[in-house]
Design an enzyme around this catalytic site. Structure first.
Site, PDB file in Angstrom:
ATOM      1  N   GLY A   1     -24.132  -8.678  14.038  1.00 23.69           N
ATOM      2  CA  GLY A   1     -24.476  -9.084  15.389  1.00 23.69           C
ATOM      3  C   GLY A   1     -25.592  -9.789  15.628  1.00 23.69           C
ATOM      4  O   GLY A   1     -26.708  -9.363  15.051  1.00 23.69           O
TER       5      GLY A   1
ATOM      6  N   GLN B   1     -19.893  -9.439   4.959  1.00 22.67           N
ATOM      7  CA  GLN B   1     -18.670  -9.570   5.721  1.00 22.67           C
ATOM      8  C   GLN B   1     -17.938 -10.950   5.555  1.00 22.67           C
ATOM      9  O   GLN B   1     -18.524 -11.862   5.092  1.00 22.67           O
ATOM     10  CB  GLN B   1     -19.229  -9.649   7.428  1.00 22.67           C
ATOM     11  CG  GLN B   1     -17.907  -9.631   8.421  1.00 22.67           C
ATOM     12  CD  GLN B   1     -18.412  -9.508   9.666  1.00 22.67           C
ATOM     13  OE1 GLN B   1     -18.931 -10.300  10.118  1.00 22.67           O
ATOM     14  NE2 GLN B   1     -17.818  -8.440  10.414  1.00 22.67           N
TER      15      GLN B   1
ATOM     16  N   ASN C   1     -23.863   1.468  13.562  1.00 24.91           N
ATOM     17  CA  ASN C   1     -24.483   0.309  13.910  1.00 24.91           C
ATOM     18  C   ASN C   1     -25.871   0.278  13.993  1.00 24.91           C
ATOM     19  O   ASN C   1     -26.555   1.222  13.946  1.00 24.91           O
ATOM     20  CB  ASN C   1     -23.849   0.194  15.425  1.00 24.91           C
ATOM     21  CG  ASN C   1     -22.205   0.116  15.564  1.00 24.91           C
ATOM     22  OD1 ASN C   1     -21.682  -0.585  14.582  1.00 24.91           O
ATOM     23  ND2 ASN C   1     -22.035   0.034  16.755  1.00 24.91           N
TER      24      ASN C   1
ATOM     25  N   LYS D   1     -27.822  -2.010  24.206  1.00 20.12           N
ATOM     26  CA  LYS D   1     -26.430  -2.895  24.415  1.00 20.12           C
ATOM     27  C   LYS D   1     -27.103  -3.967  25.402  1.00 20.12           C
ATOM     28  O   LYS D   1     -26.751  -5.058  25.720  1.00 20.12           O
ATOM     29  CB  LYS D   1     -25.256  -2.301  24.816  1.00 20.12           C
ATOM     30  CG  LYS D   1     -24.547  -1.478  23.811  1.00 20.12           C
ATOM     31  CD  LYS D   1     -24.321  -2.407  22.570  1.00 20.12           C
ATOM     32  CE  LYS D   1     -23.705  -1.460  21.524  1.00 20.12           C
ATOM     33  NZ  LYS D   1     -23.406  -2.320  20.302  1.00 20.12           N
TER      34      LYS D   1
END
Length: 514
Positions: free
Chosen positions: A80, A156, A213, A362
């Site tokens: 991310g 990924q 994560n 976040k």
């Protein structure tokens, strides 16, 4: 709608994607074409009950820990960018506390555990095509020893975007790279298989994989959990936390009646008629932390039995092929979530863990608290609640910063270059652009509000209750007006210039014609 999978297969093969990645995409694409809704009504599930708790587990012995660590790999999801916080690099490269990034802390945790137990637990980062280069450059500079390790990176896969009108591969000649998207973290399974890493790890005697994560600093390799998982003979173990009123809109763990398997039900999977039951936190008590434990041998067997791809529920996101151009062609981005694999195994389980193991960053409000004295970095590089806060019997304060002024990291760092003391705070709400100076202490329940739209300076001192912060008018260096917003020398010139404009007759100004 016609099925155009062969067109996608050719495109993916041309991009060098593995057979496992292609098989996983086919599972998703077939669900799209079939119009699978993924709806899970309340009458098809039962509540998840009787789960074990981490707090009740026995402590592992040092000798057992050393043996288990030699059979374990730690994988951090690192794909991310943190775009919601205004970041353009891997989110794990954000400085979070005491000059250290997420990745610094994760690397130091791994190194500390290796040194403490004399066992080289394997460490892997699952990078995306957006984060790989930045992450590897950072590691070469700060942790070059890790870059030498054979399993340091799992890449990924990419997923082709689907034209929403035709279900054919999306085409965008001006920028062909925009025809591709990330496939979600459910891609971990085909990536492990297709890259050959799954077989390599098993060949080295690695049995257990802990996944979490990279922005969740609470997700450390807990040895008691590892021991429990190793002795349980489960294929898959999910760490869950108890839902609170603040979590009722999010997904929950449940038991599927048809086969007795655990599964996750997200809000998009719940019919409108069942929303009340979905939000009943007494009935559906647990949510997924995305801290997962996977038996590699069980995973390999399950993948082999299912044609090389797990049957994960589809997440269909409707976007435009150029995300910056709302007039470009609509597309579907097909994704999966790694936690949903819990329904793919007969011997899957879940365990209740304290909220401290679920501490993702976040938002800038989360980052604000983490950078404060409410947290410390412990000797083992874990982030822990400050002892002074624990001794006082209080919890970490709830902080809500004004998104209009603190949503992005750059905004936060401009207004809070020095984060205030939160040790004695219970809750903090900030309205408007309040600029914090060094030496601010917040206590109890605090609401800070800026008067006006200009940054309002909050001087050093102790604050509680409702506080109005006035935007400073430039009144000279001695009164700390606008001059404090700039470095010393430019500030002096600015202050003198403003005084000159107020005191000098217009006909003497250099701006006027002579």
């Amino acid at each position: 709608m016609a099925n155009h999978f062969e067109d996608f297969k050719v495109k993916m093969q041309g991009a060098g994607l593995s057979e496992a990645a292609i098989a996983a995409f086919k599972k998703n694409y077939d669900q799209l074409v079939a119009g699978v809704t993924g709806m899970v009504p309340e009458d098809e599930i039962n509540s998840a009950t009787g789960l074990p708790s981490l707090l009740d587990l026995p402590s592992v012995s040092p000798s057992e820990a050393k043996t288990l660590l030699s059979q374990t790999a730690v994988l951090k999801l690192n794909g991310g960018l943190g775009t919601s916080m205004g970041l353009e690099k891997a989110k794990s490269l954000l400085v979070v506390k005491d000059g250290k990034t997420f990745l610094d802390l994760i690397a130091e945790q791994v190194k500390h555990m290796r040194k403490s137990y004399g066992s080289d637990v394997i460490f892997t980062l699952m990078n995306s095509f957006s984060t790989s280069d930045d992450t590897k450059a950072f590691l070469r500079e700060k942790h070059p020893d890790l870059m030498e390790e054979p399993f340091i990176e799992l890449m990924q896969n990419m997923s082709p975007k689907v034209d929403a009108a035709t279900n054919k591969p999306a085409s965008y000649p001006p920028h062909p790279d925009m025809e591709w998207c990330p496939p979600g973290h459910g891609d971990i399974y085909p990536s492990l298989l297709g890259s050959g890493m799954l077989d390599s790890l098993i060949g080295k005697g690695i049995k257990y994989l802990f996944v979490s994560n990279s922005d969740n600093l609470g997700a450390t390799l807990d040895l008691d959990l590892l021991s429990y998982f190793a002795t349980s003979n489960k294929a898959f173990l999910m760490e869950v936390c108890e839902r609170t009123a603040a979590d009722k809109k999010g997904g929950h763990l449940c038991l599927r009646r048809s086969d007795g398997r655990l599964m996750l039900r997200e809000s998009a999977m719940c019919p409108d008629a069942d929303k009340k039951a979905f939000e009943d936190i007494a009935k559906h008590k647990y949510f997924n932390t995305n801290n997962l434990w996977v038996s590699l041998e069980h995973l390999k067997a399950t993948l082999d039995a299912s044609g090389g791809a797990l049957g994960l529920p589809l997440i269909k996101n409707k976007k435009t092929v150029n995300p910056r151009d709302s007039k470009s062609e609509p597309v579907f981005q097909l994704e999966t979530a790694m936690g949903s694999a819990i329904e793919c195994f007969d011997s899957a389980g879940a365990i209740v863990v304290p909220r401290s193991r679920f501490a993702p960053v976040k938002t800038c409000s989360d980052l604000f608290v983490l950078r404060s004295d409410a947290y410390i970095i412990a000797e083992d590089a874990t982030v822990a609640v400050a002892p002074a806060l624990l001794a006082a019997g209080g919890g970490v304060p709830l902080v809500k910063l004004d998104d209009a002024h603190y949503k992005l990291v750059d905004q936060l760092e401009a207004l809070a270059p020095d984060v205030p003391s939160l040790i004695a705070a219970k809750s903090v709400t900030v309205k408007g652009p309040v600029k914090f100076t060094k030496g601010v202490v917040l206590t109890g329940d605090v609401t800070l509000e800026a008067e006006g739209s200009s940054p309002a300076l909050l001087a050093a001192g102790e604050y509680s209750g409702s506080v109005k912060a006035a935007a400073p008018a430039c009144g000279g260096l001695e009164r700390g007006g606008c001059c404090t917003e700039m470095p010393a020398y430019p500030a002096l010139l600015n202050c003198l210039a403003q005084r000159r404009m107020r005191l000098t007759p217009a006909w003497l100004s250099n701006d006027q014609p002579g």
